[in-house]
Design an enzyme around this catalytic site. Structure first.
Site, PDB file in Angstrom:
ATOM      1  N   GLY A  50      43.539 -44.750 -62.478  1.00  0.00           N
ATOM      2  CA  GLY A  50      43.042 -43.668 -61.625  1.00  0.00           C
ATOM      3  C   GLY A  50      42.831 -44.251 -60.247  1.00  0.00           C
ATOM      4  O   GLY A  50      43.740 -44.849 -59.687  1.00  0.00           O
ATOM      5  N   SER A  52      40.175 -46.799 -58.424  1.00  0.00           N
ATOM      6  CA  SER A  52      39.029 -47.672 -58.694  1.00  0.00           C
ATOM      7  C   SER A  52      37.865 -47.433 -57.741  1.00  0.00           C
ATOM      8  O   SER A  52      36.703 -47.568 -58.131  1.00  0.00           O
ATOM      9  CB  SER A  52      39.463 -49.138 -58.651  1.00  0.00           C
ATOM     10  OG  SER A  52      39.984 -49.466 -57.385  1.00  0.00           O
ATOM     11  N   CYS A  82      45.477 -50.631 -64.892  1.00  0.00           N
ATOM     12  CA  CYS A  82      45.620 -50.313 -63.467  1.00  0.00           C
ATOM     13  C   CYS A  82      44.247 -50.284 -62.776  1.00  0.00           C
ATOM     14  O   CYS A  82      43.631 -51.335 -62.640  1.00  0.00           O
ATOM     15  CB  CYS A  82      46.428 -49.036 -63.293  1.00  0.00           C
ATOM     16  SG  CYS A  82      47.192 -48.953 -61.669  1.00  0.00           S
ATOM     17  N   ARG A 111      44.695 -55.134 -54.874  1.00  0.00           N
ATOM     18  CA  ARG A 111      44.943 -53.690 -55.003  1.00  0.00           C
ATOM     19  C   ARG A 111      46.262 -53.334 -54.318  1.00  0.00           C
ATOM     20  O   ARG A 111      46.633 -53.921 -53.311  1.00  0.00           O
ATOM     21  CB  ARG A 111      43.809 -52.864 -54.360  1.00  0.00           C
ATOM     22  CG  ARG A 111      42.486 -52.988 -55.101  1.00  0.00           C
ATOM     23  CD  ARG A 111      41.425 -52.064 -54.497  1.00  0.00           C
ATOM     24  NE  ARG A 111      41.826 -50.675 -54.598  1.00  0.00           N
ATOM     25  CZ  ARG A 111      41.630 -49.764 -53.644  1.00  0.00           C
ATOM     26  NH1 ARG A 111      41.042 -50.100 -52.513  1.00  0.00           N
ATOM     27  NH2 ARG A 111      42.033 -48.536 -53.821  1.00  0.00           N
ATOM     28  N   HIS A 176      50.606 -48.671 -66.837  1.00  0.00           N
ATOM     29  CA  HIS A 176      49.961 -47.572 -67.579  1.00  0.00           C
ATOM     30  C   HIS A 176      50.590 -47.372 -68.959  1.00  0.00           C
ATOM     31  O   HIS A 176      51.379 -46.434 -69.128  1.00  0.00           O
ATOM     32  CB  HIS A 176      50.138 -46.265 -66.802  1.00  0.00           C
ATOM     33  CG  HIS A 176      49.329 -46.148 -65.563  1.00  0.00           C
ATOM     34  ND1 HIS A 176      48.059 -45.623 -65.542  1.00  0.00           N
ATOM     35  CD2 HIS A 176      49.606 -46.504 -64.283  1.00  0.00           C
ATOM     36  CE1 HIS A 176      47.595 -45.632 -64.304  1.00  0.00           C
ATOM     37  NE2 HIS A 176      48.513 -46.169 -63.521  1.00  0.00           N
ATOM     38  N   GLU A 178      49.358 -45.964 -71.387  1.00  0.00           N
ATOM     39  CA  GLU A 178      48.904 -44.681 -71.948  1.00  0.00           C
ATOM     40  C   GLU A 178      49.790 -43.521 -71.487  1.00  0.00           C
ATOM     41  O   GLU A 178      49.672 -42.416 -72.000  1.00  0.00           O
ATOM     42  CB  GLU A 178      47.427 -44.433 -71.570  1.00  0.00           C
ATOM     43  CG  GLU A 178      47.146 -43.995 -70.139  1.00  0.00           C
ATOM     44  CD  GLU A 178      47.233 -45.123 -69.106  1.00  0.00           C
ATOM     45  OE1 GLU A 178      47.678 -46.233 -69.447  1.00  0.00           O
ATOM     46  OE2 GLU A 178      46.870 -44.857 -67.945  1.00  0.00           O
TER      47      GLU A 178
HETATM   48  N1  GLN Z   1      45.545 -48.284 -56.491  1.00  0.00           N
HETATM   49  C1  GLN Z   1      44.572 -47.723 -57.381  1.00  0.00           C
HETATM   50  C2  GLN Z   1      43.201 -48.356 -57.172  1.00  0.00           C
HETATM   51  O1  GLN Z   1      43.059 -49.240 -56.392  1.00  0.00           O
HETATM   52  C3  GLN Z   1      44.967 -47.913 -58.841  1.00  0.00           C
HETATM   53  C4  GLN Z   1      46.138 -47.028 -59.170  1.00  0.00           C
HETATM   54  C5  GLN Z   1      46.235 -46.611 -60.593  1.00  0.00           C
HETATM   55  O2  GLN Z   1      45.305 -46.759 -61.399  1.00  0.00           O
HETATM   56  N2  GLN Z   1      47.360 -46.031 -60.921  1.00  0.00           N
HETATM   57  O3  GLN Z   1      42.280 -47.942 -57.809  1.00  0.00           O
END
Ligand code: GLN
Length: 196
Positions: A50, A52, A82, A111, A176, A178
């Site tokens: 998602g 972070s 992720c 990130r 991911h 999932e």
């Molecule tokens: N770039 C997102 C972050 O820093 C992570 C992206 C993802 O979970 N698909 O939270």
């Protein structure tokens, strides 16, 4: 063969329903964690992909930050994908001011290491410890593992960058698992939970 464990999936933001479904398909009890009391009786926790920075803020307002941190540091097995990997890391490069991470695994993550949303990609990945051929991994604004401490095994790489790692109790992936139909990474985590 049903697994006799209860998996708590952090359900503040992101792809939590997909993780719940994946574990249910594997025959486990899986529950959404939004409040401190939702952690009662869970044998492991999953932090989904998602954003972070958003999850970090919601962790504070939900009151989950401290109880979750206590459980993780007491050895609760954890799986982060992720953004979830970012939340479990020790060091976060490119964090926003005040961004929290739990330090449940001794890795430094960067990130958005592979670029922005438009640079999302899929990759056939060899993952150490996962049998049966390459895993089709989905990367969306993915982080990479810039550094792994001793006691952390890097189990997959893309172009020399670490994208999955594990310890005895914690599994993290920059991608991911999932979001696809292949449940081998989730199954691998259940192996870690039963060993723990
Ligand atoms: N770039 C997102 C972050 O820093 C992570 C992206 C993802 O979970 N698909 O939270």
């Amino acid at each position: 063969m049903p697994h006799d464990v209860k998996i708590g999936v952090l359900a503040l933001q992101g792809a939590f329903r997909e993780h719940v479904d994946a574990f249910r398909r594997l025959g486990c009890e899986a529950t959404e964690v939004r409040l401190p009391q939702d952690l009662e009786g869970v044998d492991a926790v999953v932090m989904p992909g998602g954003e972070s920075t958003t999850v970090s803020k919601l962790l504070a307002t939900s009151g989950l930050c401290e109880p979750l941190s206590d459980r993780l540091h007491a050895g609760l097995p954890a799986f982060g994908t992720c953004a979830g990997m970012i939340l479990l890391a020790n060091v976060v490069e490119g964090a926003i001011a005040g961004q929290r991470s739990f330090g449940a695994i001794d890795i430094a993550v960067t990130r958005n290491a592979f670029g922005s949303q438009v640079h999302s990609f899929e990759h056939d990945l060899e993952i150490e410890g996962i049998e049966g051929g390459p895993f089709r991994a989905i990367f969306i604004r993915a982080p990479s593992i810039a550094h792994a401490g001793s006691g952390v095994e890097l189990i997959a790489r893309v172009g020399g960058q670490g994208v999955a790692a594990r310890t005895g109790k914690v599994l993290v992936t920059a991608f991911h698992p999932e979001l696809g139909r292949d449940l081998r990474v989730h199954e691998h985590f259940l192996g870690i939970v039963s060993e723990a």
